[in-house]
Scaffold this active site. Structure first.
Site: not given
Ligand code: CFM
Length: 554
Positions: A67, A70, A101, A205
Site C-alpha cells: 500500500c 508501506a 524490511r 514513494h
C-alpha cells in the site's frame, strides 16, 4: 504438480497460446484488462510492446502489491535512523511496518540515535476514530520529543486518518511551533500517505520524496562537500548493500554526501544539495528527488546499477568520467582490477553448475530488472519477469514518458512546482561540458526499461498475482523463482527453490563485486540443491485426497 506439461524449447507462439489459456480463467472484462499487462516480449519496429502499468489492481485478484503507506513509511523513510517515525493509526499498521524490511544502518557513535528498532504509533482506538485523533497525535509528538529529543519527527497517516479527516500537517506545525518557541531546534512534518491513496507503494514513494524535498533538503548550507561528492539515490541498504557500495567508492576517493535512504540520517538529507552529482540506483522509487534537485540546485543525475559485476564496473567508470579527472579515472580502474580476481574465481567454480538454468523474477519496481545482470553472469536465462508497481517507463524505457496517460489515481498525488533557487542554483557542468560528455557517449538522465534487456521469447508481466504465479511455475518449472515473502511458501510447496529479492531472506549483501560473489554462491546452492524436489503435497502422496483440493483440480 503436473510436470508433463513443462514448457521447454518454446516458441513465441507457445507463449501467446499460454497467455490466452491463462486469461481464459478470468471473466471476459478482467481478461481484456490483464491482456494489456501480460506480455510476450516481442518487439515491433525495434520497440518493446506497450504494457499497461501503474493502474488499479482488479478487485478479486490476489495481488503481490503493498500500500501507499508501506511505500512512504517503510520504503523511503524506513532506513533513516535518526528521524522518529510516528504512525498515526491503529497499532497494527505500526506493528506490521516495524523492521520488516531488512534495511540496515550503522550509527557512527553512541550519541548517534538509531530509532529503527522502535515502533512508534498513536495506537488509535475506536474512541479516537469517533471523536478525532488529533489531540492524541499532538500528545504523542510531545511525548516522543520529551523522551528522545530527536532532530526530527515524521508523522504518517494511515487509512482511518484520511477517512476521519485528522489534519496531521496542522498538528505537526502546531507542536513544532510550540517547541521552537521554547528554543528547541526540531523539525516536524507529516505525510498524507494513507494506504488507499494510490494504486500501490509507488504513490507512497512520491509522497515521501515530495515532503523530504520540501521540508529537509537544502536546510544545511554550511556543509563542505569533498572533491568528488555524489548523492546515492534509490539505494536502501537491504542486507548491507549500501555498505559495500560506499566502501568501494570511498576506496576510489568518491564521497557519498547523502544516501536516499539506506544508512541515511537527517543531516545527510539537509546537505544533499551540496553534492555535484546524483546517482540513481532504483529509479522507480526516487526519480522525483533527482529531477527536483536538478531544477532547484543544478545537480545533474545519472542512472547507475551496482547489481552485477559488469554493471558495477560500468557505474564506477561513469562516475569517474563525469568528474573527468585522470587521477580518479585511474584509481577506479585500479579498484576494479583489485576486485576482479575474486569474481573470476567464483564464476569459474559456479558457472559450470548454473549455466543453462532458468529464473523468474517478480519484485517491486527495479530489482526484477537489475538482478537479471547477475543471472546473466551465471549463464542463467530469465524466462519471465515483472514489477509489482512500476510504471511504463520502467518497462519500455524513458522514451515513453511523454505518452504515459495521467489518470485520476496519479492526479491524486501532488506534483510539486519547483523552480531554480535564486541564490543556490549552480549548474555543475556548463552546457558545453555536458555536450562534450554526451559526445563521448555519456548519458545523463537515461535508462532503458526491462523489456529491451530481456529476450524476445520471454514473458513480461505487470502486477503478477497468485494464480498466474502458480501457473507459471507449473508450466515452466524454473530452477529458481525470485519474489517476496507472500509468494515464498506457495512456490516452495510446488518444489521450486524460492529466493526473496526484497529481503534477501537472511542473505546479502549482493551489491558490488563482493555482493555478486555472495549472490552467485547463494543461487548455485539453491538451483543445485535437490531438497525441494522431495516436497510432496499430501494429494500427491495419496491421490484420493486430491478431490478435496478444489483449486488443484479446477
Ligand atoms: Fe526500488 Fe527497492 Fe525495488 Fe522499491 Fe520495494 Fe525494496 Fe522492491 Mo521490496 S525501492 S522498487 S518499493 S529497489 S521494498 S529496496 S525490494 S518492492 S524491487
Amino acid at each position: 504438480m503436473a510436470t508433463k506439461d513443462k514448457l521447454v524449447n518454446f516458441t513465441n507462439r507457445d507463449l501467446n497460446d499460454l497467455k490466452e489459456e491463462l486469461l481464459k480463467k478470468y471473466p471476459p472484462k478482467v481478461a481484456r484488462k490483464r491482456a494489456k499487462q501480460f506480455m510476450v516480449n516481442e518487439a515491433t519496429d525495434g520497440n518493446p510492446p506497450e504494457i499497461q502499468a501503474n493502474v488499479r489492481t482488479i478487485p478479486g485478484i490476489i495481488t503481490m502489491r503493498g500500500c501507499t503507506y508501506a511505500g512512504c513509511k517503510g520504503v523511503i523513510l524506513g532506513p533513516t535512523r535518526d528521524i522518529v517515525n510516528i504512525t498515526h493509526g491503529p497499532i497494527g499498521c505500526g506493528f506490521y511496518s516495524w523492521l520488516t524490511r531488512r534495511n540496515q544502518t550503522k550509527p557512527e557513535s553512541n550519541d548517534d540515535w538509531n530509532f529503527m528498532p522502535y515502533a512508534f504509533s498513536t495506537d488509535m482506538s475506536e474512541h479516537d476514530i469517533v471523536f478525532g485523533g488529533e489531540k492524541k497525535l499532538k500528545q504523542a509528538i510531545r511525548e516522543a520529543y520529551e523522551i528522545f529529543k530527536p532532530k526530527a519527527i515524521a508523522i504518517f497517516a494511515t487509512c482511518p486518518v484520511g477517512l476521519i479527516g485528522d489534519d496531521i500537517h496542522a498538528a505537526a506545525r502546531e507542536v513544532k511551533q510550540e517547541l521552537n518557541d521554547k528554543g528547541v531546534d526540531i523539525n516536524i512534518f507529516g505525510f498524507s500517505c494513507e494506504g488507499y491513496k494510490g494504486v500501490s507503494q509507488s504513490a507512497g514513494h512520491h509522497i515521501a520524496n515530495n515532503q523530504i524535498f520540501s521540508h529537509v533538503v537544502g536546510l544545511d548550507d554550511d556543509a563542505k562537500p569533498a572533491k568528488y561528492s555524489i548523492n546515492m539515490l534509490g539505494e536502501y541498504n537491504i542486507g548491507g548493500d549500501a555498505f559495500v557500495i560506499e566502501e568501494l567508492l570511498n576506496r576510489c576517493g568518491i564521497e557519498i554526501n547523502a544516501t536516499f535512504s539506506g544508512n541515511s540520517t537527517y543531516d545527510q538529507f539537509a546537505r544533499a544539495h551540496t553534492a555535484d552529482l546524483n546517482c540513481i540506483m532504483c529509479h522507480r522509487s526516487i526519480n522525483y528527488v533527482a529531477e527536483m534537485m536538478e531544477t532547484k540546485f543544478g545537480i545533474p543525475w545519472i542512472k547507475v546499477n551496482f547489481l552485477g559485476v559488469d554493471s558495477t564496473a560500468k557505474s564506477m567508470r561513469k562516475i569517474a568520467q563525469y568528474f573527468g579527472d585522470k587521477e580518479l579515472i585511474e584509481k577506479v580502474e585500479e579498484v576494479i582490477a583489485e576486485e576482479m580476481p575474486a569474481v573470476e574465481m567464483a564464476l569459474a567454480d559456479i558457472k559450470p553448475r548454473t549455466e543453462g538454468k532458468t529464473a523468474m523474477l517478480f519484485v517491486g519496481g527495479s530489482r526484477a530488472h537489475h538482478y537479471q545482470d547477475l543471472f546473466k553472469e551465471m549463464g542463467m536465462r530469465t524466462l519471465a519477469a515483472g514489477y509489482e508497481f512500476a510504471h511504463r517507463d520502467d518497462y519500455e524505457g524513458r522514451r515513453v514518458l511523454g505518452d504515459i496517460k495521467v489518470d485520476a489515481d496519479s492526479r491524486n498525488i501532488e506534483e510539486l512546482e519547483v523552480e531554480a533557487c535564486p541564490t543556490r542554483f549552480k549548474p555543475r557542468k556548463t552546457e558545453e561540458e555536458k555536450a562534450q560528455l554526451e559526445a563521448e557517449g555519456f548519458e545523463f538522465k537515461g535508462y532503458d526499461g526491462i523489456m529491451s534487456d530481456m529476450s524476445t521469447d520471454s514473458l513480461v508481466i505487470d502486477d503478477l498475482n497468485q494464480y498466474e504465479a502458480d501457473e507459471l511455475v507449473k508450466r515452466f518449472r524454473p530452477d529458481v523463482f525470485c519474489a517476496g515473502i507472500k509468494e515464498k511458501f506457495g512456490i516452495q510447496k510446488m518444489g521450486i527453490p524460492m529466493k526473496q529479492l526484497h529481503s534477501y531472506d537472511s542473505g546479502g549483501p549482493y551489491a558490488g563485486f563482493k555482493g555478486a560473489v555472495n549472490f552467485y554462491k547463494e543461487i548455485d546452492r539453491l538451483v543445485n540443491s535437490r531438497v525441494w524436489s522431495f516436497m510432496k503435497a499430501p494429494w500427491e502422496k495419496n491421490p484420493e485426497l486430491s478431490a478435496t483440493f478444489v483449486w488443484e483440480n479446477n
